[in-house]
Structure formats: structure tokens, C-alpha cells
Design a protein around this motif. Structure first.
Motif, PDB file in Angstrom:
ATOM      1  N   PHE B  75       0.863  -1.183   0.000  1.00 20.60           N
ATOM      2  CA  PHE B  75       0.000   0.000   0.000  1.00 20.60           C
ATOM      3  C   PHE B  75       0.898   1.231   0.000  1.00 20.60           C
ATOM      4  CE2 PHE B  75      -2.525  -3.477   1.416  1.00 20.60           C
ATOM      5  CZ  PHE B  75      -3.765  -3.249   0.827  1.00 20.60           C
ATOM      6  N   GLN B 124      -3.619  -9.329  -1.227  1.00 26.37           N
ATOM      7  CA  GLN B 124      -3.502  -8.304  -0.185  1.00 26.37           C
ATOM      8  C   GLN B 124      -4.755  -7.417  -0.107  1.00 26.37           C
ATOM      9  OE1 GLN B 124      -0.554  -9.793   1.313  1.00 26.37           O
ATOM     10  NE2 GLN B 124      -0.454  -7.662   1.956  1.00 26.37           N
ATOM     11  N   VAL B 177      -2.445 -17.282   8.105  1.00 21.26           N
ATOM     12  CA  VAL B 177      -3.674 -17.699   8.782  1.00 21.26           C
ATOM     13  C   VAL B 177      -4.621 -16.517   8.955  1.00 21.26           C
ATOM     14  CG1 VAL B 177      -2.589 -19.602   9.941  1.00 21.26           C
ATOM     15  CG2 VAL B 177      -2.669 -17.417  11.080  1.00 21.26           C
ATOM     16  N   MET B 178      -4.067 -15.306   8.853  1.00 21.17           N
ATOM     17  CA  MET B 178      -4.906 -14.106   8.928  1.00 21.17           C
ATOM     18  C   MET B 178      -5.294 -13.693   7.512  1.00 21.17           C
ATOM     19  SD  MET B 178      -4.724 -13.836  12.119  1.00 21.17           S
ATOM     20  CE  MET B 178      -3.662 -14.185  13.526  1.00 21.17           C
ATOM     21  N   ALA B 179      -6.381 -12.944   7.395  1.00 23.92           N
ATOM     22  CA  ALA B 179      -6.725 -12.369   6.097  1.00 23.92           C
ATOM     23  C   ALA B 179      -5.574 -11.451   5.700  1.00 23.92           C
ATOM     24  CB  ALA B 179      -8.039 -11.604   6.175  1.00 23.92           C
ATOM     25  N   GLY B 181      -3.244  -8.637   3.962  1.00 25.69           N
ATOM     26  CA  GLY B 181      -3.540  -7.241   3.691  1.00 25.69           C
ATOM     27  C   GLY B 181      -4.355  -6.609   4.806  1.00 25.69           C
ATOM     28  N   ARG B 182      -4.719  -7.429   5.804  1.00 24.89           N
ATOM     29  CA  ARG B 182      -5.501  -6.899   6.925  1.00 24.89           C
ATOM     30  C   ARG B 182      -4.858  -7.348   8.229  1.00 24.89           C
ATOM     31  NH1 ARG B 182     -11.801  -7.046   5.739  1.00 24.89           N
ATOM     32  NH2 ARG B 182     -11.538  -5.137   6.906  1.00 24.89           N
ATOM     33  N   CYS B 183      -3.529  -7.431   8.220  1.00 22.55           N
ATOM     34  CA  CYS B 183      -2.810  -7.955   9.375  1.00 22.55           C
ATOM     35  C   CYS B 183      -1.681  -7.015   9.759  1.00 22.55           C
ATOM     36  CB  CYS B 183      -2.253  -9.342   9.050  1.00 22.55           C
ATOM     37  SG  CYS B 183      -1.310 -10.050  10.406  1.00 22.55           S
ATOM     38  N   SER B 184      -1.708  -6.546  11.005  1.00 26.92           N
ATOM     39  CA  SER B 184      -0.664  -5.653  11.511  1.00 26.92           C
ATOM     40  C   SER B 184       0.163  -6.316  12.604  1.00 26.92           C
ATOM     41  CB  SER B 184      -1.303  -4.378  12.083  1.00 26.92           C
ATOM     42  OG  SER B 184      -2.158  -3.777  11.158  1.00 26.92           O
ATOM     43  N   LEU B 185       0.141  -7.654  12.667  1.00 28.70           N
ATOM     44  CA  LEU B 185       0.888  -8.330  13.730  1.00 28.70           C
ATOM     45  C   LEU B 185       2.378  -8.030  13.629  1.00 28.70           C
ATOM     46  CD1 LEU B 185      -0.803 -11.862  13.866  1.00 28.70           C
ATOM     47  CD2 LEU B 185      -1.023  -9.999  15.501  1.00 28.70           C
ATOM     48  N   SER B 193       5.683  -3.904   8.378  1.00 26.74           N
ATOM     49  CA  SER B 193       4.510  -4.714   8.065  1.00 26.74           C
ATOM     50  C   SER B 193       4.452  -5.061   6.588  1.00 26.74           C
ATOM     51  CB  SER B 193       3.234  -3.963   8.457  1.00 26.74           C
ATOM     52  OG  SER B 193       2.895  -3.003   7.483  1.00 26.74           O
ATOM     53  N   ASN B 195       1.879  -4.716   4.646  1.00 26.86           N
ATOM     54  CA  ASN B 195       1.151  -3.671   3.924  1.00 26.86           C
ATOM     55  C   ASN B 195       2.025  -2.468   3.609  1.00 26.86           C
ATOM     56  OD1 ASN B 195      -1.090  -5.231   4.160  1.00 26.86           O
ATOM     57  ND2 ASN B 195      -2.292  -3.784   5.360  1.00 26.86           N
TER      58      ASN B 195
END
Lengths: 302, 332
Positions: B75, B124, B177-179, B181-185, B193, B195
């Protein structure tokens, strides 16, 4: 003293009982000095049937309390019934809708706003969505302050309101898998709604015993609570115009009052922080995504 | 209607020009790659392509009758979108067959500036249902969507019934395992990150240390794995770590396993999928070669009506255990 920020109570992220849900919104309606309240299930559509019949009364009471009510949408829409529910958010009332999944762009009509789970990382994306009618952007919680400055400026230029996640555990990820079910030895389809055992989320520790993350059903959150109360001067200077307070257990009305006092300048950021420490004694606060080396960083002084 | 006999397109990763050629020579119908900067989601040191290398590689693919896709799927950073614009322009200039994008602003730019450039929607973008996909198709003319790894085979079939563009699904390699493009772990633990920086759990923030009789791997100072000193410690990818939550101690999110849906090729074909994607632009040339050869045989077998044999590549997988991930509902 004039308010530098409007205040938004974000959607309740946790699986509370219907009574706790109704009581929470009744108190917010009657006592909290906030401008907007986003209401509705954003995490897991399986929870909705337990309290959806209490939502109309909550909306009515919030409106009677002078609040602008916004309907929050689900973070990740996959099932047919979830799509139907998303569409109905726009069709069944004239209330503002907060979009948390771009699926909803298919039906968007004014007024609508863009929630923190939509990837708005740059001015071009913000301008596109503002061009489609978005009037408020709650920016993604992971972006650094340098980006916030640019995005707030871009939003103001478009005539949209830039909002920041200012208090509460931060949503970090969403999955098809339910971690609450998994840690209880269950699957998502037979979850027994065990996420109701943890009304602020279940803390995940490292094997060193360090507090790290929190699980909330299909959502993974920060262990720490974002807390920007000490940063309001630099947020105002950057053009941020609204702050999002995310509900937790405890005296949340007092949390809202503390932010309102700090936003108006009636108390200092340091005094606000001291009050919030008393109100949420178990919470570790952070402003790491904005001002630190990472989201887990300890609260950095302004 | 049976899909038997259908030819599936095999989309293969390349992190270097050598891996790109190896993938084509091993039978890839299509190869995807990225520029050597933060514009792509595998932004690792020593990996990816300069514009000149991309031009040579695209020409090689075309000479061999294959296609080349360019992932520009991070992004764009606020105040720096020009770099991402330039990369879309570069990909168009060297004749890429499509660009793989995730950001709305960038899709808007590409569709206006290069109306003849084919657009694929990156995983993503996490477009997880037919209406979300249709939004991107209508707004930006996207021709293909890479489906997020959150759907079952049945859900993929339902999506394909309701959309008019092609779908591509992951078949082998690393498993989020996360969606996506929507993960900030990762940025929570390290500040970097997927993204924003194109890197998840980056090596720059990894530390291995022997403590007493154990080997601990940490990411950003957080312990992710703790094993006996003689055991091999897995790479500390955050969501594959071992943690404690309440009474539970173990892999809270996912075991250190990777995706192998080779055995599901017939079902995915019948679900209306156009292309199968192999993850791993960061993997070696020999890995790419072996995986591509194996999967080319599998899709050829399927197209010819022969039985498809899965699971032959276990030795090559991360952690050497595999899962069909979200494609089977029990995973949830």
C-alpha cells in the motif's frame, strides 16, 4: 473552552451479554460527553442474534442523548447472510454507516464513513473514497505519525473528517479461524461462544511470560491499550479532528469524560493519563504505532 | 457440469532472474515477480528485479509462450505514491502481461493511465466475497482476483458463480492464517509490516539465543519459539509461534505448517478456478524448479483425465508439515 476534537465511541468489539450491551449504551447515551457512537457487530456475525433486538432501543436512547448514531459493519464479509446484513445496513435506515469491508461500497449512499479496518494508507486512496462520498475516515491504527499528518491534511482538503484510534486495544488481524474456539479445543462452527468469557479479550503471553497480544474470537488484538491522551497537542497540530475511544469494561463513561476534558484543554495530557491509569488499572498503555519503534512499544512521552 | 479436462494455469513465483528462467523451463504457464523495492510484498534483501532485469525476463517468458505478471502489491506510503506510480509505468513499459495490485488509489491510477494494462487484484486486497470482487471489477476493470486464504472450496465455487472475472487461488507454499492485507501483527512487534514495507516478521528483527538448555527464537524481542538446544528452531514467523493464552499453551494461531492443496486440484477446477498460484518468491531457484515441475505434472494429469497425486513435496515445505488450510471447513 472550545473542543479541539469531536469524540467517537467505537463499536463494542467484545462478546458481552445482551444486558451488559444495553446497559453500556444506556449509560453512554445519558452520561458520556461524546459526539458520535458507532454501534453494531464488527467482529463475528455469530454473536449478533444474542443482542440484535436490543439495538433499536439503544439507538433511540443514544439519539435522545444527542449523539449521532452510526451503524458499524462487519470486518470481514464472507457468508451470504453477512452480505445480506451488510446491504440492509444501508437499506433499512437512513443512519450513517461505517464501512469496515469494501464489500459495502456496492451499496454505499450518503452519509457513510470509512472505518479503521479499511486500508487507507495514502492520499490517493483517501481521495478516491472521499469522491465516492465518504465523510469521515478513521485511519488505520498501524500507520506512523508522518503518514497521519499527510492523511489528515488530505482529508481536511476533501472536506472529510480525519479520526484516529485514541483509546483501547487495537484490532491487528482478522481470520476465518476462531482463536477463542481453538484455545478451548473447539472449532468455529461449534464454538459455544466461549469468547464471552473474556469481556476485554484474552491476553496471549510469550513463553517468556511477557504480555503480547489478545484474542477476541476471529480477531487478534494488541495486548496493550492504545492511549493518545498525552499527544493531543501534536494531533491537533497535524489536523486530526476526531478521536475514537474503543469500549472496555470498567467505568467507560469516565474514560470518555477524561478525554473530553483533555480535548477541551480543561486538564493536561499528564493529568488525563493519571486519571486513565486509575480507571484501567490492569491496562498497559501505548502510542507505539504512532510515535514508537513498533505498535508494542511502551508509551512514549510527548 | 464436470470440469474434467480443464486446463488450469500454473502461476509460479520468481525472486531472481535465474529463478524466473528456471520456472519457465520447468513448465510454468505464468511467472510473477516484483521490483527490488518496497512496492512489492516480498521486499527482502538480495531479492527481486531491476527494471532492466524485468524487461529481459518478460521477453524470455514471451519467447517461450509464457506470461509474466508484476506484483506491485504493497500500500503506497502517504506522500510517496509517485514511486508506486512509476513502478506501474515501468511494468507497462516492459510489456508485463498484468500487474497485481491491492491499493485502491493505485488501481485507480493504473486503470486511468494505462487502460490497456491488465489488472489483477492481489490477495492483499482481501476481497473475500463476490460483491467485494465485483466492486473492484466495476470500479477499475480488474480482470482476475487472487482469492484470500479464508474461503472453503464450496465458498470459492459460490464466488465463481456470482462473478464475471477470473479467480486465482494459492495451491502451495507459505500459509497466512490471517486475512492478508488486513494484518498488523508484524508491525506491532517490529514496526515493519507487509502492507507498508512488504515484509512480515523481517530477519532484521530476529534473534536466536541459547538459554539454559533451550534455543529461543525472538522477533522484536518477543519469544516466538522455545525448543531444546539440539532441536532446529523454526523461523519466528509471528502467527506460527508458541504462546500461552489462559490455560492453553501451544500454537494459538497456527502450527508451523505450510499450504499444500495439491490433492484438491480437481475440486478447485470444478469450483471454477482459472489459475493455481505457488507462493515463494523468497525461495531458492532449485526449490522453485522442483515445485513447478511437480505441479505442472499435476495440472497436466488433471487436464488429461489422469489421477492427481498430492503430497509429493513434503520435504520442501516449511516445518515439513502441511495443511489444506481454509479450503477445508474443519480448519476453522
Amino acid at each position: 473552552m472550545t473542543q479541539r476534537f469531536s469524540l467517537t465511541v467505537g463499536p463494542l468489539q467484545f462478546n458481552w451479554s445482551a444486558d451488559a450491551f444495553a446497559d453500556f449504551y444506556a449509560r453512554i447515551a445519558d452520561e458520556a460527553p461524546v459526539d458520535r457512537v458507532v454501534i453494531g457487530e464488527t467482529v463475528c456475525s455469530k454473536r449478533t442474534p444474542f443482542y440484535e433486538d436490543r439495538i433499536p432501543a439503544a439507538i433511540e436512547r443514544l439519539q435522545a442523548g444527542g449523539k449521532t448514531v452510526v451503524l458499524g459493519s462487519l470486518a470481514m464479509v464472507t457468508l451470504e447472510r453477512e452480505k445480506r446484513a451488510a446491504r440492509e445496513l444501508f437499506e433499512q435506515t437512513a443512519l450513517e454507516v461505517e464501512i469496515n469491508d469494501l464489500t459495502l461500497m456496492n451499496w454505499a449512499r450518503p452519509p457513510f464513513s470509512i472505518g479503521p479496518l479499511i486500508n487507507v494508507y495514502n492520499e490517493a486512496t483517501l481521495a478516491y473514497l472521499a469522491g465516492q462520498g465518504a465523510k469521515l475516515f478513521c485511519l488505520p491504527p498501524e500507520i506512523p505519525f508522518a503518514s497521519v499528518e499527510k492523511l489528515a491534511h488530505a482529508a481536511n482538503q476533501c472536506g472529510a473528517v480525519p479520526e484516529l484510534w485514541a483509546y483501547g486495544r487495537i484490532p491487528l488481524a482478522i481470520s476465518a479461524r476462531c482463536y477463542h474456539a481453538r484455545v478451548h479445543g473447539l472449532s468455529k462452527d461449534s464454538c459455544q461462544f466461549v469468547c464471552d468469557k473474556d469481556p476485554d479479550g484474552l491476553t496471549v503471553n510469550t513463553l517468556d511470560g511477557q504480555d503480547f497480544l489478545a484474542v477476541n474470537g476471529v480477531q487478534t488484538m494488541s495486548h496493550n491499550y492504545c492511549n493518545l491522551i498525552g499527544d493531543l497537542d501534536r494531533l491537533a497540530a497535524a489536523g486530526v479532528r476526531s478521536l475514537r475511544l474503543s469500549p472496555h469494561t470498567g467505568d467507560f463513561v469516565a474514560v470518555c469524560k477524561t478525554f473530553a476534558d483533555a480535548a477541551s484543554g480543561a486538564i493536561s495530557g499528564a493529568e488525563g493519563l493519571a486519571r486513565l491509569k486509575v480507571l484501567a488499572p490492569g491496562a498497559d498503555f501505548s502510542n507505539g504505532f504512532l510515535f514508537g519503534s513498533c505498535g508494542a512499544a511502551e508509551l512514549a512521552p510527548a | 457440469m464436470s470440469a474434467r479436462g480443464k486446463k488450469l494455469e500454473l502461476v509460479c513465483p520468481a525472486g531472481t532472474p535465474a529463478a524466473f528462467r528456471a520456472a519457465i523451463d520447468a513448465g510454468a504457464h505464468t511467472v510473477y515477480c516484483g521490483f527490488n523495492d518496497e512496492t512489492n510484498a516480498r521486499n527482502f534483501p538480495g531479492l527481486n528485479f531491476s527494471t532492466e532485469e524485468l524487461a529481459t525476463s518478460v521477453a524470455y517468458a514471451h519467447k517461450k509462450g509464457a506470461h509474466a505478471l508484476v506484483a506491485i502489491n504493497t500500500f503506497p506510503r502517504a506522500g510517496a505514491v509517485e514511486l508506486w506510480h512509476k513502478r506501474v509505468d515501468d511494468a507497462a513499459k516492459v510489456g508485463a502481461d498484468a500487474v497485481i495490485l491491492a491499493d485502491i488509489g493505485l488501481l485507480d491510477y493504473a486503470s486511468k493511465k494505462h487502460p490497456n494494462l491488465r489488472l489483477h487484484l492481489s490477495v492483499q486486497a482481501a476481497a473475500a466475497n463476490a460483491d467485494a470482487i465485483s466492486f473492484y471489477a466495476r470500479a477499475f476493470g480488474v480482470k482476475r482476483v487472487v482469492l484470500p486464504r479464508v474461503l472453503t472450496v464450496q465458498e470459492i465455487a459460490a464466488v465463481n458463480r456470482d462473478i464475471e472475472i477470473e479467480t486465482e487461488v494459492f495451491i502451495f507454499g507459505g500459509l497466512c492464517v490471517m486475512a492478508e492485507g488486513r494484518c498488523s501483527l508484524s508491525s506491532y512487534a517490529t514496526g515493519k509490516s507487509p502492507n507498508m514495507n512488504g515484509a512480515c516478521s523481517p530477519a532484521s528483527h530476529v534473534e536466536y539465543r541459547e538459554e539454559d538448555d533451550e534455543l529461543v527464537s525472538r522477533l522484536g524481542g518477543f519469544a516466538i519459539h522455545r525448543v531444546g538446544a539440539k532441536e532446529a528452531a523454526p523461523y519466528p514467523t509471528l502467527c506460527k509461534g508458541c504462546f500461552e493464552a489462559g490455560e492453553y499453551k501451544g500454537h494459538v494461531f497456527e502450527d508451523p505448517s505450510s499450504l499444500d492443496a495439491g490433492a484438491l486440484i480437481p475440486q478447485l477446477a470444478e469450483a471454477g478456478v482459472t489459475a493455481l498460484k505457488i507462493e515463494g518468491r523468497q525461495r531458492s531457484r532449485s526449490y522453485t524448479e522442483a515445485v513447478v515441475r511437480n505441479f505442472r505434472k499435476a495440472v497436466d494429469d488433471y487436464a488429461a483425465g489422469r489421477p492427481v497425486v498430492g503430497g509429493a513435496l513434503r520435504d520442501l515445505t516449511e516445518g515439513q508439515t502441511t495443511t489444506a488450510g481454509s479450503y477445508r471447513k474443519t480448519w476453522r
